[in-house]
Design an enzyme around this catalytic site. Sequence first.
Site: not given
Ligand SMILES: NC(=O)c1ccc[n+]([C@@H]2O[C@H](COP(=O)([O-])OP(=O)(O)OC[C@H]3O[C@@H](n4cnc5c(N)ncnc54)[C@H](O)[C@@H]3O)[C@@H](O)[C@H]2O)c1
Length: 360
Positions: A123, A145, A187, A229, A239, A243, A247, A250, A254, A266
């Site tokens: 939980r 999120k 972003e 943010k 949201e 908030r 988006n 997005h 998405h 992304h």
């Molecule tokens: N929760 C939220 O509010 C929110 C907001 C925006 C995006 N997201 C989510 O985030 C995700 C995308 O995140 P992302 O772009 O970080 O992708 P990711 O986590 O896949 O990272 C991108 C790549 O870079 C590599 N990597 C990360 N840090 C590194 C570093 N310092 N050195 C070398 N390699 C590194 C990872 O292994 C991966 O291969 C999506 O799933 C999206 O939906 C969530």
Amino acid sequence: MRNFRIIIPSPGASSCVVRFVHGGRQIARGISSRYPGVALFLVSDRNVFPLYGKPLHSELSALGAITRSIVLPAGEKVKSVARKTTLDDRLLAGGVRRDSVIIALGGGVIGDLAGFSAATLLRGIRLIQVPTSLLAQVDSSVGGKVGINHRLGKNLIGAFHQPEEVYVATSMLRTLPPREYLSGLGEVIKYGMILDPRLFRELENDPAALLSRRSRTMENVIARCIRLKAAVVAADEREEGPRRILNFGHTVGHAIESLSGYRISHGQAVSIGMVVEGAISRDMGLLRGADFDRLRNLISACGLPTSPPRSITAGQMLRAISRDKKYSGGEVRFTLARAVGRAETGCIVPHEILTNVLRG
Ligand SMILES: NC(=O)c1ccc[n+]([C@@H]2O[C@H](COP(=O)([O-])OP(=O)(O)OC[C@H]3O[C@@H](n4cnc5c(N)ncnc54)[C@H](O)[C@@H]3O)[C@@H](O)[C@H]2O)c1
């Protein structure tokens, strides 16, 4: 070290501290002193763990912290129901308890997945985010999120679960592959476009400064994005209203991400989404043509894509958009741009404008 606290004045009054640090050693010291005697579960991916996870694990252990590491494959596909179950299995088999702490070390994927396990296991247990990608540092690690994807779309299963702490080390960005770095820039541009005309102008004036990854420049930009943010999240954690401004780009983004089978990252998908949703804003008479051009030019100057790949049709995008979770009351609600630095949520887009823009 620059710290700031984000207070979420929601029921339960959670708060989260964002700490800017130099690297793993400071993170280990911070965590071991603030969470003495509890089991720490470090969750990371196969790219990030060898670079930062292993050293962090060793530092934590050397400081006497009981640490277990779980390393998952890298990439968006891990944000699945099956992988969430496997992660939960490993956490439970590893002896996770109500007072344990999950440390999510990685990009947005690890943050979302490990964060969702933290939100749901027993939980809800405590969560620390250590974002290592630019996208995770400016966006996904902050705001609470967490979640995973469903075959019908992105982030359809999830929760709101605030991390207690977020450690940001811009030094970790040096090893980020160029494509992933660019993805995070998408972003950053979004924050300028929806909330901060000064940030947008600075990016426009010197995109090279951003592309150079200099620690000082990055720390400034990241801190500003997090503050923006944080203010939005503090006003509307779940949201329900304001908030949704985050988006922008997005709804279409998405759809593209999911239709590409997550081959388009992304941030790239959001960049395309911002151009498409910017064009919708323009065609609806909300955004001046000159402001739309500024948006498209900046995205392009940063080396990000501005149009969907030919392999994805307008019809596919329309269907995917209508499945988006923001679909409510029979209408898709968009966040649209009103000017550089200003956006509006809850906009209903006439079908004809949407189809025309998607058809290009
Ligand atoms: N929760 C939220 O509010 C929110 C907001 C925006 C995006 N997201 C989510 O985030 C995700 C995308 O995140 P992302 O772009 O970080 O992708 P990711 O986590 O896949 O990272 C991108 C790549 O870079 C590599 N990597 C990360 N840090 C590194 C570093 N310092 N050195 C070398 N390699 C590194 C990872 O292994 C991966 O291969 C999506 O799933 C999206 O939906 C969530």
